[in-house]
Design a protein around this motif. Structure first.
Motif, PDB file in Angstrom:
ATOM      1  N   VAL A   3       0.821  -1.206   0.000  1.00 15.54           N
ATOM      2  CA  VAL A   3       0.000   0.000   0.000  1.00 15.54           C
ATOM      3  C   VAL A   3       0.853   1.253   0.000  1.00 15.54           C
ATOM      4  CG1 VAL A   3      -1.729   1.280   1.298  1.00 15.54           C
ATOM      5  CG2 VAL A   3      -1.901  -1.207   1.128  1.00 15.54           C
ATOM      6  N   VAL A   4       1.980   1.217   0.718  1.00 19.47           N
ATOM      7  CA  VAL A   4       2.848   2.392   0.774  1.00 19.47           C
ATOM      8  C   VAL A   4       3.348   2.735  -0.628  1.00 19.47           C
ATOM      9  CG1 VAL A   4       5.019   3.294   1.680  1.00 19.47           C
ATOM     10  CG2 VAL A   4       3.537   1.917   3.151  1.00 19.47           C
ATOM     11  N   ASP A   5       3.706   1.717  -1.410  1.00 16.86           N
ATOM     12  CA  ASP A   5       4.163   1.954  -2.780  1.00 16.86           C
ATOM     13  C   ASP A   5       3.044   2.537  -3.647  1.00 16.86           C
ATOM     14  OD1 ASP A   5       6.070  -1.076  -2.627  1.00 16.86           O
ATOM     15  OD2 ASP A   5       6.742   0.984  -2.309  1.00 16.86           O
ATOM     16  N   ILE A   6       1.826   2.035  -3.461  1.00 17.14           N
ATOM     17  CA  ILE A   6       0.686   2.560  -4.208  1.00 17.14           C
ATOM     18  C   ILE A   6       0.478   4.034  -3.901  1.00 17.14           C
ATOM     19  CG2 ILE A   6      -1.840   2.502  -4.368  1.00 17.14           C
ATOM     20  CD1 ILE A   6      -0.707   0.325  -5.957  1.00 17.14           C
ATOM     21  N   ASN A   7       0.543   4.381  -2.628  1.00 19.55           N
ATOM     22  CA  ASN A   7       0.362   5.782  -2.238  1.00 19.55           C
ATOM     23  C   ASN A   7       1.467   6.664  -2.803  1.00 19.55           C
ATOM     24  OD1 ASN A   7      -1.945   5.186  -0.768  1.00 19.55           O
ATOM     25  ND2 ASN A   7      -0.831   4.885   1.156  1.00 19.55           N
ATOM     26  N   SER A   8       2.691   6.160  -2.751  1.00 14.61           N
ATOM     27  CA  SER A   8       3.818   6.926  -3.277  1.00 14.61           C
ATOM     28  C   SER A   8       3.702   7.101  -4.784  1.00 14.61           C
ATOM     29  CB  SER A   8       5.128   6.209  -2.931  1.00 14.61           C
ATOM     30  OG  SER A   8       6.230   6.881  -3.490  1.00 14.61           O
ATOM     31  N   LEU A  14       0.287  12.381  -9.606  1.00 15.80           N
ATOM     32  CA  LEU A  14      -0.332  13.693  -9.423  1.00 15.80           C
ATOM     33  C   LEU A  14       0.678  14.820  -9.625  1.00 15.80           C
ATOM     34  CD1 LEU A  14      -2.635  12.980  -6.341  1.00 15.80           C
ATOM     35  CD2 LEU A  14      -3.292  13.154  -8.753  1.00 15.80           C
ATOM     36  N   TRP A  15       1.883  14.655  -9.079  1.00 17.77           N
ATOM     37  CA  TRP A  15       2.894  15.695  -9.240  1.00 17.77           C
ATOM     38  C   TRP A  15       3.330  15.827 -10.707  1.00 17.77           C
ATOM     39  CZ3 TRP A  15       3.731  19.659  -6.413  1.00 17.77           C
ATOM     40  CH2 TRP A  15       3.569  19.605  -5.026  1.00 17.77           C
ATOM     41  N   ALA A  16       3.450  14.701 -11.393  1.00 13.82           N
ATOM     42  CA  ALA A  16       3.820  14.756 -12.817  1.00 13.82           C
ATOM     43  C   ALA A  16       2.732  15.452 -13.617  1.00 13.82           C
ATOM     44  CB  ALA A  16       4.048  13.334 -13.340  1.00 13.82           C
ATOM     45  N   THR A  17       1.468  15.142 -13.314  1.00 17.85           N
ATOM     46  CA  THR A  17       0.349  15.796 -14.001  1.00 17.85           C
ATOM     47  C   THR A  17       0.358  17.290 -13.731  1.00 17.85           C
ATOM     48  OG1 THR A  17      -1.004  13.796 -13.822  1.00 17.85           O
ATOM     49  CG2 THR A  17      -2.161  15.868 -14.249  1.00 17.85           C
ATOM     50  N   PHE A  18       0.609  17.656 -12.479  1.00 18.29           N
ATOM     51  CA  PHE A  18       0.660  19.084 -12.132  1.00 18.29           C
ATOM     52  C   PHE A  18       1.766  19.794 -12.911  1.00 18.29           C
ATOM     53  CE2 PHE A  18       2.481  22.563  -9.649  1.00 18.29           C
ATOM     54  CZ  PHE A  18       1.374  23.383  -9.509  1.00 18.29           C
ATOM     55  N   ALA A  19       2.950  19.193 -12.973  1.00 20.91           N
ATOM     56  CA  ALA A  19       4.071  19.825 -13.676  1.00 20.91           C
ATOM     57  C   ALA A  19       3.742  20.027 -15.156  1.00 20.91           C
ATOM     58  CB  ALA A  19       5.325  18.969 -13.518  1.00 20.91           C
ATOM     59  N   GLY A 227       1.216   5.476 -13.950  1.00 21.76           N
ATOM     60  CA  GLY A 227       0.143   5.202 -12.998  1.00 21.76           C
ATOM     61  C   GLY A 227      -0.516   3.852 -13.162  1.00 21.76           C
ATOM     62  N   TYR A 228       0.039   3.007 -14.023  1.00 25.69           N
ATOM     63  CA  TYR A 228      -0.570   1.691 -14.254  1.00 25.69           C
ATOM     64  C   TYR A 228       0.021   0.653 -13.309  1.00 25.69           C
ATOM     65  CZ  TYR A 228      -1.722  -2.737 -16.488  1.00 25.69           C
ATOM     66  OH  TYR A 228      -2.165  -4.015 -16.731  1.00 25.69           O
ATOM     67  N   VAL A 229      -0.861  -0.073 -12.630  1.00 24.39           N
ATOM     68  CA  VAL A 229      -0.444  -1.157 -11.737  1.00 24.39           C
ATOM     69  C   VAL A 229      -1.156  -2.422 -12.203  1.00 24.39           C
ATOM     70  CG1 VAL A 229      -0.430  -2.021  -9.371  1.00 24.39           C
ATOM     71  CG2 VAL A 229      -0.129   0.428  -9.804  1.00 24.39           C
ATOM     72  N   ALA A 230      -0.377  -3.427 -12.571  1.00 24.80           N
ATOM     73  CA  ALA A 230      -0.962  -4.657 -13.120  1.00 24.80           C
ATOM     74  C   ALA A 230      -1.814  -5.400 -12.105  1.00 24.80           C
ATOM     75  CB  ALA A 230       0.145  -5.567 -13.641  1.00 24.80           C
ATOM     76  N   PHE A 240      -5.542   1.858 -12.939  1.00 30.01           N
ATOM     77  CA  PHE A 240      -4.897   3.096 -13.356  1.00 30.01           C
ATOM     78  C   PHE A 240      -5.108   4.078 -12.208  1.00 30.01           C
ATOM     79  CE2 PHE A 240      -5.913   0.955 -17.308  1.00 30.01           C
ATOM     80  CZ  PHE A 240      -4.727   1.089 -18.024  1.00 30.01           C
ATOM     81  N   LEU A 241      -4.041   4.417 -11.538  1.00 31.27           N
ATOM     82  CA  LEU A 241      -4.131   5.168 -10.292  1.00 31.27           C
ATOM     83  C   LEU A 241      -4.667   6.584 -10.497  1.00 31.27           C
ATOM     84  CD1 LEU A 241      -0.741   4.076  -8.663  1.00 31.27           C
ATOM     85  CD2 LEU A 241      -3.033   3.179  -8.178  1.00 31.27           C
ATOM     86  N   VAL A 242      -5.436   7.017  -9.533  1.00 34.08           N
ATOM     87  CA  VAL A 242      -5.979   8.379  -9.385  1.00 34.08           C
ATOM     88  C   VAL A 242      -6.580   8.948 -10.679  1.00 34.08           C
ATOM     89  CG1 VAL A 242      -4.672   9.037  -7.341  1.00 34.08           C
ATOM     90  CG2 VAL A 242      -3.611   9.372  -9.556  1.00 34.08           C
ATOM     91  N   THR A 243      -7.331   8.128 -11.390  1.00 32.96           N
ATOM     92  CA  THR A 243      -8.132   8.640 -12.500  1.00 32.96           C
ATOM     93  C   THR A 243      -9.595   8.491 -12.128  1.00 32.96           C
ATOM     94  OG1 THR A 243      -8.232   6.503 -13.650  1.00 32.96           O
ATOM     95  CG2 THR A 243      -6.397   7.966 -14.203  1.00 32.96           C
ATOM     96  N   ASN A 244     -10.407   9.456 -12.498  1.00 36.03           N
ATOM     97  CA  ASN A 244     -11.830   9.415 -12.147  1.00 36.03           C
ATOM     98  C   ASN A 244     -12.575   8.304 -12.868  1.00 36.03           C
ATOM     99  OD1 ASN A 244     -11.341  12.752 -11.840  1.00 36.03           O
ATOM    100  ND2 ASN A 244     -12.502  11.746 -10.232  1.00 36.03           N
TER     101      ASN A 244
END
Length: 373
Positions: A3-8, A14-19, A227-230, A240-244
């Protein structure tokens, strides 16, 4: 992966999208990139430069997405736009309404964010009305109307609705090779049109088109690769992490308005988390604001009169309803979606242009000022 890796990893996405969107907001503010302005320039001033910027961005995005797909960096069949249900009537009606609305509101979803960053108070009102209408169209009473009317008419393909999937069997070609070929051919056609005029060959125009197209590709990679986690350790399914949407996404600026308002209003609800769409909204505004302040072009602007106010309110509502109904805006369908070669996106593009043309005719009849003024 724990879970820690998922959160990281989610934070990295999110930071890459912001940049990326911070830079995109700065580029759009500096270069004047605007899909609504592209159409209005053609019909009002017979200037094709900003339309060529838009088409250059489309070509770059198409080629970039095709390359990433061929190299296995993203899976095009897992995007938001390539489902097998082709909602042709919703796409036509929604895109025309969105195109009409963006002229009344002095800009599409992305331009509204850029204008907010430049101090435009009218665009703040457009943001709120567009976001609320989009939310009602997704989950409220407008959504019930949409689902029970326009969305009932569709074509169900046996394959995903992108051109490579539809044509691979009839042409007897592997889908991956056909996608690369079509992406390059259609993409280069858009680029060739943009570069056909020597007058277009300025640093501002070339930078605008290439930078916007690359930004679309970059967010595809962030969402579909970084953001892809198999196998999510919580569900044991791919994610696909943090997509609506729960799928691979690139930029779009209609539904993320609604999600942004929802996140702000329900901030204390821990189930409401930041997503790629919400962070993109923030990045666009701050990037535009940075350039506006740095160039000392930031200034507050409000409505001229009651008619101007009414136009922006109606335009924002039409964009909110039309953008959700068409499954995207001039960035969502007109750049992100079309880069996947989805049939729906190819249908939406002329709809946006036709809707904007109708609105320009209406404003001309009303003797209203140029919406880009």
């Amino acid at each position: 992966m724990d879970v820690v890796d998922i959160n990281s990893l989610s934070k990295s996405v999110l930071w890459a999208t912001f940049a990326i969107t911070f830079l995109l907001g700065a580029v759009m503010q500096k270069t004047g990139f605007c899909s609504m302005g592209a159409v209005s320039d053609v019909f009002i001033m017979s200037s094709w430069e900003r339309l060529r910027q838009w088409f250059l961005a489309i070509g770059v995005a198409m080629i970039g997405f095709a390359l990433m797909s061929y190299l296995g960096l993203v899976d095009p069949l897992k995007s938001f736009y390539t489902g097998n249900k082709f909602l042709w009537l919703s796409t036509i009606v929604g895109s025309i309404l969105f195109g009409f609305g963006m002229v009344l509101a002095s800009g599409c979803g992305s331009k509204t964010l850029v204008r907010i960053g430049g101090g435009n108070l009218k665009s703040v009102v457009v943001f709120m009305v567009l976001g609320l209408t989009a939310y009602m169209t997704m989950r409220g009473f407008l959504g019930v109307i949409r689902i029970n009317t326009l969305d009932t008419i569709f074509i169900a393909f046996n394959t995903p609705q992108d051109l490579p999937s539809l044509l691979s069997a009839p042409l007897g070609m592997a889908r991956s090779h056909l996608h690369l070929a079509l992406g390059f051919m259609i993409g280069f056609a858009f680029i060739a049109y943009a570069l056909a005029s020597k007058a277009f060959w300025t640093a501002n125009n070339l930078f605008a088109g290439v930078a916007v197209g690359l930004a679309i590709c970059a967010v595809w990679w962030v969402s579909g690769n970084l953001g892809y986690v198999a196998e999510d350790p919580n569900t044991l399914e791919e994610v696909f992490l943090v997509t609506n949407s729960g799928r691979m996404e690139s930029l779009s600026f209609v539904a993320p308005y609604a999600y942004s308002l929802d996140w702000l209003m329900m901030y204390s609800d821990t189930s409401k988390v930041l997503t790629v769409g919400i962070v993109a909204v923030v990045g666009m505004i701050l990037g535009s604001a940075f350039i506006s302040l740095a160039t000392k072009s930031f200034r507050f602007e409000s409505f001229r009169d009651a008619e101007d106010t009414g136009n922006h309110l109606v335009g924002a509502a039409l964009m909110g309803f039309g953008g959700v109904t068409a499954l995207g805006c001039t960035v969502g369908q007109g750049l992100s979606g079309i880069s996947t070669l989805a049939v729906g996106s190819l249908l939406a593009l002329p709809g946006f242009i036709f809707g904007a043309y109708l609105a320009l005719c209406y404003l001309k009849m009303r003797h209203a000022p140029n919406p880009c003024a």
